[in-house]
Design a protein around this motif. Sequence first.
Motif, PDB file in Angstrom:
ATOM      1  N   TYR A  32      -2.137   7.011  -4.790  1.00 44.18           N
ATOM      2  CA  TYR A  32      -1.328   7.112  -5.953  1.00 44.18           C
ATOM      3  C   TYR A  32       0.219   6.909  -5.644  1.00 44.18           C
ATOM      4  O   TYR A  32       0.560   7.704  -4.905  1.00 44.18           O
ATOM      5  CB  TYR A  32      -1.662   8.339  -6.902  1.00 44.18           C
ATOM      6  CG  TYR A  32      -2.958   8.090  -7.631  1.00 44.18           C
ATOM      7  CD1 TYR A  32      -3.180   7.969  -8.916  1.00 44.18           C
ATOM      8  CD2 TYR A  32      -4.286   8.286  -6.907  1.00 44.18           C
ATOM      9  CE1 TYR A  32      -4.233   7.793  -9.557  1.00 44.18           C
ATOM     10  CE2 TYR A  32      -5.477   8.387  -7.573  1.00 44.18           C
ATOM     11  CZ  TYR A  32      -5.359   8.023  -8.837  1.00 44.18           C
ATOM     12  OH  TYR A  32      -6.514   8.110  -9.386  1.00 44.18           O
ATOM     13  N   SER A  33       0.625   6.052  -6.517  1.00 48.44           N
ATOM     14  CA  SER A  33       2.492   5.935  -6.396  1.00 48.44           C
ATOM     15  C   SER A  33       2.752   5.429  -7.761  1.00 48.44           C
ATOM     16  O   SER A  33       1.995   4.996  -8.604  1.00 48.44           O
ATOM     17  CB  SER A  33       2.411   4.864  -5.308  1.00 48.44           C
ATOM     18  OG  SER A  33       3.817   4.788  -4.889  1.00 48.44           O
ATOM     19  N   GLN A  34       4.137   5.425  -7.827  1.00 48.26           N
ATOM     20  CA  GLN A  34       4.704   5.266  -9.067  1.00 48.26           C
ATOM     21  C   GLN A  34       4.550   3.585  -9.213  1.00 48.26           C
ATOM     22  O   GLN A  34       4.519   2.882  -8.336  1.00 48.26           O
ATOM     23  CB  GLN A  34       6.092   5.654  -8.999  1.00 48.26           C
ATOM     24  CG  GLN A  34       6.585   6.992  -9.182  1.00 48.26           C
ATOM     25  CD  GLN A  34       6.230   7.473 -10.699  1.00 48.26           C
ATOM     26  OE1 GLN A  34       6.784   6.955 -11.546  1.00 48.26           O
ATOM     27  NE2 GLN A  34       5.197   8.413 -10.778  1.00 48.26           N
ATOM     28  N   PRO A  35       4.376   3.099 -10.544  1.00 44.61           N
ATOM     29  CA  PRO A  35       4.398   1.627 -10.530  1.00 44.61           C
ATOM     30  C   PRO A  35       5.425   0.808 -10.143  1.00 44.61           C
ATOM     31  O   PRO A  35       6.591   1.341  -9.881  1.00 44.61           O
ATOM     32  CB  PRO A  35       4.322   1.412 -12.209  1.00 44.61           C
ATOM     33  CG  PRO A  35       3.898   2.975 -12.664  1.00 44.61           C
ATOM     34  CD  PRO A  35       4.451   3.759 -11.701  1.00 44.61           C
ATOM     35  N   PRO A  36       5.401  -0.322  -9.788  1.00 44.87           N
ATOM     36  CA  PRO A  36       6.479  -1.168  -9.405  1.00 44.87           C
ATOM     37  C   PRO A  36       7.469  -1.215 -10.270  1.00 44.87           C
ATOM     38  O   PRO A  36       7.253  -1.243 -11.558  1.00 44.87           O
ATOM     39  CB  PRO A  36       5.904  -2.583  -9.255  1.00 44.87           C
ATOM     40  CG  PRO A  36       4.205  -2.302  -8.814  1.00 44.87           C
ATOM     41  CD  PRO A  36       3.979  -1.059  -9.592  1.00 44.87           C
ATOM     42  N   ARG A  37       8.880  -1.294  -9.958  1.00 43.80           N
ATOM     43  CA  ARG A  37       9.893  -1.138 -10.646  1.00 43.80           C
ATOM     44  C   ARG A  37      10.765  -2.696 -10.418  1.00 43.80           C
ATOM     45  O   ARG A  37      10.934  -3.091  -9.350  1.00 43.80           O
ATOM     46  CB  ARG A  37      10.962  -0.144 -10.348  1.00 43.80           C
ATOM     47  CG  ARG A  37      10.127   0.881 -10.336  1.00 43.80           C
ATOM     48  CD  ARG A  37       9.833   1.722 -11.807  1.00 43.80           C
ATOM     49  NE  ARG A  37       9.418   3.044 -11.781  1.00 43.80           N
ATOM     50  CZ  ARG A  37       8.628   3.520 -12.725  1.00 43.80           C
ATOM     51  NH1 ARG A  37       8.201   2.936 -13.712  1.00 43.80           N
ATOM     52  NH2 ARG A  37       8.115   4.992 -12.441  1.00 43.80           N
ATOM     53  N   PRO A  38      11.466  -2.983 -11.516  1.00 41.57           N
ATOM     54  CA  PRO A  38      12.354  -4.264 -11.496  1.00 41.57           C
ATOM     55  C   PRO A  38      13.680  -3.772 -10.395  1.00 41.57           C
ATOM     56  O   PRO A  38      14.149  -2.754 -10.633  1.00 41.57           O
ATOM     57  CB  PRO A  38      12.949  -4.505 -12.799  1.00 41.57           C
ATOM     58  CG  PRO A  38      11.899  -3.786 -13.817  1.00 41.57           C
ATOM     59  CD  PRO A  38      11.469  -2.656 -13.047  1.00 41.57           C
ATOM     60  N   ALA A  39      13.912  -4.660  -9.665  1.00 44.53           N
ATOM     61  CA  ALA A  39      14.777  -4.407  -8.608  1.00 44.53           C
ATOM     62  C   ALA A  39      15.530  -5.641  -8.129  1.00 44.53           C
ATOM     63  O   ALA A  39      15.039  -6.877  -8.411  1.00 44.53           O
ATOM     64  CB  ALA A  39      14.414  -3.676  -7.565  1.00 44.53           C
ATOM     65  N   LYS A  47       7.377  -2.967  -5.349  1.00 42.44           N
ATOM     66  CA  LYS A  47       6.432  -1.891  -5.116  1.00 42.44           C
ATOM     67  C   LYS A  47       7.167  -0.762  -4.276  1.00 42.44           C
ATOM     68  O   LYS A  47       8.065  -1.130  -3.186  1.00 42.44           O
ATOM     69  CB  LYS A  47       5.312  -2.465  -4.134  1.00 42.44           C
ATOM     70  CG  LYS A  47       4.416  -3.386  -4.893  1.00 42.44           C
ATOM     71  CD  LYS A  47       3.332  -4.134  -4.024  1.00 42.44           C
ATOM     72  CE  LYS A  47       2.262  -5.141  -4.842  1.00 42.44           C
ATOM     73  NZ  LYS A  47       1.485  -5.642  -3.850  1.00 42.44           N
ATOM     74  N   SER A  48       6.786   0.440  -4.340  1.00 45.01           N
ATOM     75  CA  SER A  48       7.431   1.695  -3.507  1.00 45.01           C
ATOM     76  C   SER A  48       6.996   1.460  -2.166  1.00 45.01           C
ATOM     77  O   SER A  48       6.071   0.771  -1.720  1.00 45.01           O
ATOM     78  CB  SER A  48       6.758   2.910  -4.141  1.00 45.01           C
ATOM     79  OG  SER A  48       5.509   3.061  -3.698  1.00 45.01           O
ATOM     80  N   PRO A  49       7.791   2.305  -1.495  1.00 40.27           N
ATOM     81  CA  PRO A  49       7.591   2.252   0.000  1.00 40.27           C
ATOM     82  C   PRO A  49       6.157   2.608   0.394  1.00 40.27           C
ATOM     83  O   PRO A  49       5.270   2.178   1.083  1.00 40.27           O
ATOM     84  CB  PRO A  49       8.494   3.104   0.701  1.00 40.27           C
ATOM     85  CG  PRO A  49       9.828   3.039  -0.323  1.00 40.27           C
ATOM     86  CD  PRO A  49       9.073   2.582  -1.808  1.00 40.27           C
ATOM     87  N   VAL A  50       5.634   3.617  -0.371  1.00 39.13           N
ATOM     88  CA  VAL A  50       4.252   4.247   0.093  1.00 39.13           C
ATOM     89  C   VAL A  50       3.154   3.088  -0.642  1.00 39.13           C
ATOM     90  O   VAL A  50       2.421   3.162   0.175  1.00 39.13           O
ATOM     91  CB  VAL A  50       3.982   5.676  -0.826  1.00 39.13           C
ATOM     92  CG1 VAL A  50       2.630   6.018  -1.012  1.00 39.13           C
ATOM     93  CG2 VAL A  50       4.847   6.861  -0.080  1.00 39.13           C
ATOM     94  N   HIS A  51       3.483   2.319  -1.536  1.00 35.06           N
ATOM     95  CA  HIS A  51       2.543   1.258  -2.052  1.00 35.06           C
ATOM     96  C   HIS A  51       2.359   0.458  -0.879  1.00 35.06           C
ATOM     97  O   HIS A  51       1.270   0.032  -0.507  1.00 35.06           O
ATOM     98  CB  HIS A  51       2.945   0.732  -3.371  1.00 35.06           C
ATOM     99  CG  HIS A  51       2.260  -0.010  -4.064  1.00 35.06           C
ATOM    100  ND1 HIS A  51       2.127  -0.400  -5.423  1.00 35.06           N
ATOM    101  CD2 HIS A  51       1.030  -0.800  -3.421  1.00 35.06           C
ATOM    102  CE1 HIS A  51       1.138  -1.110  -5.751  1.00 35.06           C
ATOM    103  NE2 HIS A  51       0.704  -1.604  -4.556  1.00 35.06           N
TER     104      HIS A  51
END
Length: 308
Positions: A32-39, A47-51
């Motif tokens: 489980y990880s935080q949802p992808p964020r605009p960057a 996507k997060s590093p863990v994702h």
Amino acid sequence: MPLDIVFMGTPDFSVPVLDALVAAGHRVVAVYSQPPRPAGRGLAELKSPVHRRAEALGIPVRTPKNFKTDEDRATFADLKADAAVVVAYGLLLPAAVLDAPRLGCFNVHASKLPRWRGAAPIQRAIMAGDAVTAVNIMRMDEGLDTGPVCLGHDVAIAPDATAGELHDALSALGAELMVEALAELEAGTLRAVPQPQEGVTYAAKIDKRETRIDFAKTATEVANHIRGLSPGAWFEANLGGKPERIKVLRASSIAKNGEPGVLLDGELTIACGDGAIRIEELQRAGKQPMKAADFLRGARLEPGTRLA
């Protein structure tokens, strides 16, 4: 016997723990990880590093915004995990999630609990001038980092250590301790000791307004502020007729005095409320990090210049 683990994490700090669980032979049934964020300039979803690491490992990833819906809670419970490992996930977990794994949920926290509960324990410890921090493995409850501690290891904070350097050291240690904790959990020997009631402090998330350097503070406070936020602390200098934001990556406090915010010499020594700091490494907007001497060859700031 390996455990079926749900891993919950988001930033770079969490990745070594995920890798350690896989290397130890545990079955990570979902991440489980935080949802992808605009960057970035194009605001593409990142996507997060863990994702990204979980996908590279072939582990299915789930990114719910929260666990408020019955569907998200049921999906988590249906994994029938032995335990959940949580490392800087970014959400407070409700009781329905905490109670779902057979053996409980366990967190890697980068502080000497109960000091620096909360979102930014590494930065806050350095900014406060702490000489020691720790990594704790905690059995989670519904509070904010209030659960009982299972394992812990103290870590000295070197006088010149930056948040980035301490981050990497604590992340690696957290991975080792979590593997040790899960081995004891398998063996039925893992103990959890309630946290002391005294000495509780909270490590609030770093606000952007905090990142500007306040030269009215003492040199020690300014140096700790820079170390704790590196590479985030900044000041403004008038370069080429316009103000430019300069990030300070490394600086030391020295025994010089003057009007706060004023450049004292040709070595980028800036007066503070008591004492001064000498900048050793910095970064101009859109540039690579550079030594102070290289910066001064191009910037030509004169002693007596006011910086803010």
